[in-house]
Design a protein around this motif. Sequence first.
Motif, PDB file in Angstrom:
ATOM      1  N   ILE A 156       0.826  -1.212   0.000  1.00 41.22           N
ATOM      2  CA  ILE A 156       0.000   0.000   0.000  1.00 41.22           C
ATOM      3  C   ILE A 156       0.863   1.266   0.000  1.00 41.22           C
ATOM      4  O   ILE A 156       0.588   2.226  -0.722  1.00 41.22           O
ATOM      5  N   TRP A 157       1.958   1.249   0.775  1.00 40.58           N
ATOM      6  CA  TRP A 157       2.792   2.465   0.832  1.00 40.58           C
ATOM      7  C   TRP A 157       3.672   2.580  -0.395  1.00 40.58           C
ATOM      8  O   TRP A 157       3.992   3.695  -0.832  1.00 40.58           O
ATOM      9  N   ASN A 158       4.056   1.448  -0.998  1.00 42.89           N
ATOM     10  CA  ASN A 158       4.788   1.540  -2.270  1.00 42.89           C
ATOM     11  C   ASN A 158       3.900   2.162  -3.338  1.00 42.89           C
ATOM     12  O   ASN A 158       4.353   2.980  -4.134  1.00 42.89           O
ATOM     13  N   PRO A 184       7.421  11.037  -6.862  1.00 46.30           N
ATOM     14  CA  PRO A 184       7.782  11.947  -5.755  1.00 46.30           C
ATOM     15  C   PRO A 184       6.572  12.747  -5.287  1.00 46.30           C
ATOM     16  O   PRO A 184       6.397  12.966  -4.078  1.00 46.30           O
ATOM     17  N   GLU A 185       5.715  13.148  -6.220  1.00 41.35           N
ATOM     18  CA  GLU A 185       4.546  13.974  -5.855  1.00 41.35           C
ATOM     19  C   GLU A 185       3.555  13.175  -5.011  1.00 41.35           C
ATOM     20  O   GLU A 185       3.053  13.662  -4.001  1.00 41.35           O
ATOM     21  N   SER A 186       3.284  11.919  -5.438  1.00 40.55           N
ATOM     22  CA  SER A 186       2.302  11.138  -4.674  1.00 40.55           C
ATOM     23  C   SER A 186       2.885  10.770  -3.307  1.00 40.55           C
ATOM     24  O   SER A 186       2.161  10.706  -2.308  1.00 40.55           O
ATOM     25  N   ALA A 187       4.218  10.566  -3.255  1.00 44.95           N
ATOM     26  CA  ALA A 187       4.847  10.233  -1.971  1.00 44.95           C
ATOM     27  C   ALA A 187       4.752  11.415  -1.010  1.00 44.95           C
ATOM     28  O   ALA A 187       4.423  11.249   0.172  1.00 44.95           O
ATOM     29  N   MET A 188       5.014  12.612  -1.524  1.00 39.11           N
ATOM     30  CA  MET A 188       4.900  13.824  -0.694  1.00 39.11           C
ATOM     31  C   MET A 188       3.483  13.966  -0.160  1.00 39.11           C
ATOM     32  O   MET A 188       3.263  14.249   1.011  1.00 39.11           O
ATOM     33  N   ALA A 189       2.511  13.763  -1.056  1.00 37.66           N
ATOM     34  CA  ALA A 189       1.105  13.886  -0.644  1.00 37.66           C
ATOM     35  C   ALA A 189       0.790  12.847   0.437  1.00 37.66           C
ATOM     36  O   ALA A 189       0.060  13.121   1.385  1.00 37.66           O
ATOM     37  N   ALA A 190       1.398  11.658   0.311  1.00 40.16           N
ATOM     38  CA  ALA A 190       1.093  10.585   1.275  1.00 40.16           C
ATOM     39  C   ALA A 190       1.721  10.840   2.644  1.00 40.16           C
ATOM     40  O   ALA A 190       1.171  10.427   3.655  1.00 40.16           O
ATOM     41  N   VAL A 191       2.879  11.512   2.675  1.00 37.34           N
ATOM     42  CA  VAL A 191       3.500  11.680   3.998  1.00 37.34           C
ATOM     43  C   VAL A 191       2.805  12.745   4.835  1.00 37.34           C
ATOM     44  O   VAL A 191       2.591  12.564   6.032  1.00 37.34           O
ATOM     45  N   ASP A 192       2.467  13.888   4.224  1.00 34.77           N
ATOM     46  CA  ASP A 192       1.760  14.888   5.044  1.00 34.77           C
ATOM     47  C   ASP A 192       0.851  15.805   4.227  1.00 34.77           C
ATOM     48  O   ASP A 192       0.454  16.872   4.706  1.00 34.77           O
ATOM     49  N   GLY A 193       0.537  15.390   2.996  1.00 34.57           N
ATOM     50  CA  GLY A 193      -0.378  16.200   2.180  1.00 34.57           C
ATOM     51  C   GLY A 193       0.305  17.360   1.485  1.00 34.57           C
ATOM     52  O   GLY A 193      -0.361  18.148   0.805  1.00 34.57           O
ATOM     53  N   SER A 194       1.634  17.505   1.640  1.00 30.97           N
ATOM     54  CA  SER A 194       2.318  18.632   0.993  1.00 30.97           C
ATOM     55  C   SER A 194       2.228  18.503  -0.519  1.00 30.97           C
ATOM     56  O   SER A 194       2.341  17.408  -1.065  1.00 30.97           O
ATOM     57  N   SER A 195       2.069  19.663  -1.177  1.00 32.92           N
ATOM     58  CA  SER A 195       1.893  19.588  -2.627  1.00 32.92           C
ATOM     59  C   SER A 195       3.151  19.937  -3.397  1.00 32.92           C
ATOM     60  O   SER A 195       3.184  19.813  -4.607  1.00 32.92           O
ATOM     61  N   ASN A 196       4.193  20.383  -2.718  1.00 32.87           N
ATOM     62  CA  ASN A 196       5.465  20.614  -3.427  1.00 32.87           C
ATOM     63  C   ASN A 196       6.631  20.577  -2.433  1.00 32.87           C
ATOM     64  O   ASN A 196       6.427  20.551  -1.217  1.00 32.87           O
ATOM     65  N   ILE A 237       8.970   0.705   5.657  1.00 37.14           N
ATOM     66  CA  ILE A 237       8.487  -0.533   5.035  1.00 37.14           C
ATOM     67  C   ILE A 237       8.460  -0.393   3.506  1.00 37.14           C
ATOM     68  O   ILE A 237       8.472  -1.397   2.793  1.00 37.14           O
ATOM     69  N   SER A 238       8.423   0.845   3.022  1.00 41.74           N
ATOM     70  CA  SER A 238       8.262   1.076   1.576  1.00 41.74           C
ATOM     71  C   SER A 238       9.590   1.431   0.912  1.00 41.74           C
ATOM     72  O   SER A 238      10.184   2.476   1.212  1.00 41.74           O
ATOM     73  N   GLU A 239      10.042   0.561  -0.003  1.00 39.42           N
ATOM     74  CA  GLU A 239      11.281   0.876  -0.731  1.00 39.42           C
ATOM     75  C   GLU A 239      11.106   2.121  -1.589  1.00 39.42           C
ATOM     76  O   GLU A 239      12.042   2.886  -1.793  1.00 39.42           O
ATOM     77  N   ASN A 240       9.876   2.317  -2.114  1.00 38.34           N
ATOM     78  CA  ASN A 240       9.648   3.493  -2.961  1.00 38.34           C
ATOM     79  C   ASN A 240       9.819   4.784  -2.168  1.00 38.34           C
ATOM     80  O   ASN A 240      10.403   5.754  -2.652  1.00 38.34           O
ATOM     81  N   MET A 241       9.311   4.787  -0.924  1.00 37.69           N
ATOM     82  CA  MET A 241       9.514   5.968  -0.072  1.00 37.69           C
ATOM     83  C   MET A 241      11.018   6.203   0.109  1.00 37.69           C
ATOM     84  O   MET A 241      11.508   7.336   0.012  1.00 37.69           O
ATOM     85  N   LEU A 242      11.755   5.106   0.365  1.00 35.81           N
ATOM     86  CA  LEU A 242      13.192   5.243   0.626  1.00 35.81           C
ATOM     87  C   LEU A 242      13.946   5.741  -0.609  1.00 35.81           C
ATOM     88  O   LEU A 242      14.917   6.479  -0.489  1.00 35.81           O
ATOM     89  N   THR A 243      13.486   5.353  -1.794  1.00 36.66           N
ATOM     90  CA  THR A 243      14.130   5.842  -3.024  1.00 36.66           C
ATOM     91  C   THR A 243      14.040   7.370  -3.084  1.00 36.66           C
ATOM     92  O   THR A 243      15.027   8.061  -3.371  1.00 36.66           O
ATOM     93  N   HIS A 244      12.848   7.908  -2.774  1.00 34.19           N
ATOM     94  CA  HIS A 244      12.701   9.372  -2.785  1.00 34.19           C
ATOM     95  C   HIS A 244      13.538  10.001  -1.670  1.00 34.19           C
ATOM     96  O   HIS A 244      14.157  11.039  -1.867  1.00 34.19           O
ATOM     97  N   ALA A 245      13.540   9.332  -0.501  1.00 36.59           N
ATOM     98  CA  ALA A 245      14.286   9.888   0.646  1.00 36.59           C
ATOM     99  C   ALA A 245      15.788   9.949   0.322  1.00 36.59           C
ATOM    100  O   ALA A 245      16.439  10.973   0.584  1.00 36.59           O
TER     101      ALA A 245
END
Length: 307
Positions: free
Chosen positions: A8-10, A16-28, A81-89
Amino acid sequence: MNNSYRAIWNERALTPESAMAAVDGSSNEEILRHTGRWSADQVTTALDITDTDHVLELGCGVGRIGRELADRCAHWTGVDISENMLTHARKRLVEFENTSFYALERSALDKVDGDSIDKAYSIAVFCHMDKEDLYLYLQDLHRVVKPGGLIFVETWNLVHPVGWRRWAFEPKVWSESDQTQRKDVGRNQFCTPEEFELYVSKAGFEVLANYHESQSLQIVAGKGLSETAIAGQVARLRTHKSEIAYSPLYAELYAQFVDVIFGVQHARDMFLFMQEHADTPEVALYQPYVLSLWHKNSELWGEIPTP
Ligand SMILES: C[S@@+](CC[C@H](N)C(=O)[O-])C[C@H]1O[C@@H](n2cnc3c(N)ncnc32)[C@H](O)[C@@H]1O
């Protein structure tokens, strides 16, 4: 419906945009750094972070907080838990040499050595998992934190009126869902202050502060502290409460924001409320955040106001 935390988190972090939105709703990126600085300041004070500390973030997402903390500590480790989150990080923190990242395989910190971390924190993560997983992570945080070390953890506060209002959306959404499927494992989950404190203390920590006067429960706890150290930390956390705990104004802004998102209130009314409370740190946090969302939703929300 998705039943794996990782899947689900991947999926939420595909771009990057959807990940930002998922962490705290930030749009940029600018807004993400703005909210990241706010959270990093809370964490720094809660944990009394110094430049000799090895700091761990459980559920680091895109490194929203880690990016703002990395140059305040000796080493920052982000696990998720999400490799995709870590890629952006990894990309967002590329200029910091004192950082490491690990993908988690299950509700444990398997790649982190015992007694190796001075300070650990987890923001907006325990509120997205089952209580069994929350407790397993707390137990493993107790394993990896050094004796004398501190943790700062938070989740939703079921008993605060704003927390309850937020929770009330969950059964409403569920009542309109396909109930032949299991619930989304990443949905929002809530604790009472006593329940959250019970998990933290049963995991072996000494609870030093339990802030519960907003929609969030925020606990600072220590491992293997002497009686003198406990007394010192309790006094320090009492003195700095306003820099760590969310204020009543923050809770009110959060409540209005949720109502805007769920279509119960118009963003214009929230904007007027913010103008009445201009010159407060809470409005300084929220106003750019809401305005940036307004730019994305201007068709729905109407003309963008001038601050
Ligand atoms: C709302 S985001 C918050 C991210 C970050 N802490 C912040 O405040 O910017 C939740 C994060 O927790 C991670 N997460 C969700 N469930 C998890 C689990 N069971 N184990 C570890 N991480 C998890 C997600 O991948 C996501 O990065």
